[in-house]
Enzyme design. Structure first.
Site, short mmCIF file in Angstrom:
data_model
loop_
_atom_site.label_atom_id
_atom_site.label_comp_id
_atom_site.label_asym_id
_atom_site.label_seq_id
_atom_site.Cartn_x
_atom_site.Cartn_y
_atom_site.Cartn_z
CD GLU A 68 17.27 48.72 58.85
OE1 GLU A 68 17.97 47.74 59.15
OE2 GLU A 68 17.63 49.61 58.03
CB ALA A 202 33.46 25.03 33.18
CB SER A 216 37.79 26.18 26.63
OG SER A 216 37.88 27.57 26.36
CG ASP A 248 39.66 31.35 26.84
OD1 ASP A 248 40.21 30.55 26.08
OD2 ASP A 248 39.32 31.07 28.00
CG LEU A 252 36.50 38.36 31.49
CD1 LEU A 252 37.77 38.76 32.22
CD2 LEU A 252 36.16 36.91 31.77
CD GLU A 361 34.49 34.03 34.94
OE1 GLU A 361 34.25 33.19 34.05
OE2 GLU A 361 33.94 35.15 35.00
N GLY A 363 42.90 30.30 34.72
CA GLY A 363 43.33 28.94 34.47
C GLY A 363 44.10 28.37 35.64
N GLY A 364 44.57 27.12 35.46
CA GLY A 364 45.24 26.43 36.56
C GLY A 364 46.52 27.08 37.01
CB ALA A 368 48.16 26.30 41.50
#
Length: 648
Positions: A68, A202, A216, A248, A252, A361, A363-364, A368
């Site tokens: 402003e 992904a 991957s 991996d 990042l 980012e 993994g499973g 979970a």
């Protein structure tokens, strides 16, 4: 007076032209994305009485000059009798210790203000609106319009604006929806008590995130990965598990030169991570775009252990592999210990650290429990038109063991959107309120209130987040600045008691170089001045350059980054007596801020005899540290100054 209130009671109709200008303010508010740490996003458009746009501005990071005020300066008096379009209610009032944003609109002479949403932070919501109305400005807050369904069937969000039958209410809802989206991280933090958390993954068309052996690179194409990098840049931290680091060897990072560098957070109970000297070949992944892997001694090492590119934080269980922890700290990696390492504990720590957005980012195996703990709020699922199947065993999937046994247990996403990114498809949406925390779950998580039965494509969950944040703000309306323990806490400049932060947007007049006398000059914030003085009086061109760069920094976090980085990398540039004079430097700058800004002084006086603490969990010198037993030098400085003020 009464005439001002009457003039402010009946704003003009909200038109398509108004909507376009408010949407422009929303667009402007994102101008600092990726350049600064996440903060409440504020954009401002000033329009003259004849309809001409005379200013377009946004706030650059926490502690940057308010949008402003920037707009008022840019308009140069041409906005008198005109309209201000703001995506977010200005910061104003005793809890903030600020008045400049509202004063800027009054100085500009606007007769009307169109505001996308009220400020969700407790103590700020509605305060600026009332202040403007008290001065005769007509104010409309579009987030106050909250019908479940409209005459055009989709909450007004997708209305055809060329259709003359679209109602004014629909236009208003469209404005509110866009404004909510711009500050969804702030809304969710206020509604849940946790940083807004985005889970990204992904996968192939058959639901695999990697092959059976873990390869991957790459599930998705470069366009989709570019979108991931942009989302990282909009986050405070990127979170992965130990398996991702081993498999991996990611970087990042955001792939940008300069700008905000989100923290890279690794969660590992066992600290089963590659050592500093161990080779880490991953399985051919890393992050695409790297010129060279991190190779201090030939073979590629773990990229995250190179903290020169971006900060790395390892979170683990107390007492796990202490020698390895010490080695990581020696390499510049921060290590945080927890009695019990869970996604919820991590999210709550990040909230205390002032983070607004986390980007998961992982993994499973980590996704979970993050979902089950209620810390995930939004999902970004990239789907590649590929089928990989399995090869002698199972291939990993995006989400692991949830314990859901019936399809009726599944989490139905809300506000679902679909978009294409190169060859890949992105499906995104918000988790239902019953799977979150705080006021959002309490208010909207019941079976009758949640959105499992609603159309996920037309639902607008951000309206629920705003309503839950409003409930929190209303409950806190009568509270004092002190917390339940009687302490007055401050940390981020955008939160309660923000004017006490070194990053607050309060310029100070101080000498160019401490201890050398001379004419005073204006410094954008206390942090700018403090960081620059580390290099004052040092007869080295690099030190002189550092001072100028810090003073010219667009936001205090950039000033802090320059100062802290050089202090680590070039310690010879730091003045020799810095440890002896830094407290004196800080005290003088704080005094100058309080003397120059009555609203900040009023906030300090309002603390009475309460203990004032800088509630920083990772600074046990200026703040109280994680366990609350730090030195709290900054809080003590404010209390000493308050005692002097009370005696006058």
């Amino acid at each position: 007076g009464a005439s001002a209130a009457s003039a402010a009671s009946a704003p003009a109709p909200f038109t398509r032209a108004d909507l376009a200008l408010l949407l422009r303010a929303v667009e402007l508010s994102a101008g600092s994305d990726g350049l600064t740490q996440p903060h409440p996003k504020s954009g401002c458009v000033l329009v003259a009485a004849d309809g001409a746009v005379v200013a377009e501005t946004f706030q650059m990071g926490q502690g940057g000059t308010r949008a402003e005020r920037l707009a008022e300066r840019a308009a140069k008096g041409k906005a008198k009798g005109g309209v201000a379009y703001l995506n977010l209610e200005p910061v104003h009032g005793p809890v903030a210790g600020e008045r400049d944003a509202v004063q800027a609109l009054l100085d500009a002479g606007v007769r009307r203000a169109e505001i996308g949403v009220a400020h969700p932070v407790a103590g700020l919501r509605g305060v600026a609106v009332e202040a403007l109305r008290a001065e005769g400005v007509q104010v409309r807050v579009h987030g106050d319009v909250r019908d479940v369904r409209t005459d055009d069937g989709r909450n007004g969000v997708s209305a055809d604006l060329s259709d003359d039958s679209v109602s004014e209410a629909s236009l208003s809802r469209r404005a509110a929806s866009a404004a909510r989206r711009a500050n969804r991280a702030l809304l969710y933090r206020c509604a849940t008590g946790l940083p807004f958390s985005v889970l990204k993954y992904a996968m192939t068309l058959d639901g695999k995130i990697a092959t059976t052996k873990g390869h991957s690179a790459w599930v998705t194409g470069p366009v989709a990965r570019g979108e991931v990098w942009r989302e990282r840049a909009r986050s405070d931290a990127v979170i992965v598990g130990a398996r991702t680091v081993r498999r991996d060897n990611p970087n990042l990072t955001t792939r940008r030169e300069g700008g905000h560098r989100p923290a890279r957070v690794v969660l590992s109970r066992s600290m089963d991570l590659p050592g500093l000297g161990e080779a880490n070949f991953g399985l051919g992944t890393g992050d695409e775009g790297d010129d060279e892997p991190f190779k201090p001694n030939g073979a590629p090492k773990t990229n995250l252990w190179d903290a020169s590119e971006a900060p790395t934080i390892v979170m683990t269980v107390s007492g796990t592999r202490p020698a390895f922890q010490a080695a990581l700290r020696g390499a510049g990696v921060e290590v945080i210990e927890f009695d019990e390492l869970t996604p919820e504990a991590v999210a709550r720590y990040c909230a205390k650290r002032g983070f607004l957005q986390l980007f998961w980012e992982c993994g499973g195996g980590l996704a979970a429990p993050a979902l089950k703990n209620g810390v995930v709020h939004h999902v970004m699922a990239f789907v590649a038109p590929k089928i990989v199947g399995t090869a002698g065993g199972p291939a990993p999937t995006p989400v692991g063991e949830t314990g859901f046994e019936e399809m009726t247990d599944a989490l139905q996403l809300r506000g679902v959107e679909l978009s294409t990114h190169g060859k890949d498809v992105l499906i995104s949406g918000y988790v239902p309120a019953r799977a979150t925390t705080g006021a959002l779950r309490e208010t909207f998580g019941g079976a009758a209130d949640d959105a499992d039965a609603a159309d996920p494509w037309t639902d607008e969950p951000l309206a629920d987040a705003e309503a839950a944040a409003a409930a929190v703000a209303a409950a806190a309306a009568s509270a004092t600045n002190a917390g339940e323990d009687g302490r007055v806490r401050f940390y981020k400049s955008w939160d309660r008691n923000g004017a006490l932060s070194n990053f607050s947007p309060h310029p100070v007049r101080m000498p160019r170089a401490w201890g050398e006398g001379g004419e005073e000059t204006s410094w954008p914030t206390v942090e700018h001045f403090y960081q620059a003085q580390k290099f004052s009086g040092v007869a080295d061109p690099a030190a002189v350059d550092a001072m100028e760069r810090i003073r010219a920094a667009s936001a205090p976090e950039e000033a802090a980054r320059i100062g802290r980085t050089l202090q680590r990398a070039r310690p010879e540039l730091i003045r020799g007596d810095w440890n002896e004079v830094k407290l004196e430097v800080m005290c003088a700058a704080i005094r100058a801020k309080v003397d120059a800004h009555p609203a900040a002084a009023a906030l300090l006086r309002s603390t009475g005899d309460a203990e004032v603490v800088e509630d920083s969990p990772h600074d046990a010198v200026w703040g109280v540290g994680r366990n609350g037993d730090g030195t709290n030098l900054l809080g003590k400085t404010f209390m000493a100054l308050r005692d002097e003020m009370m005696e006058d």
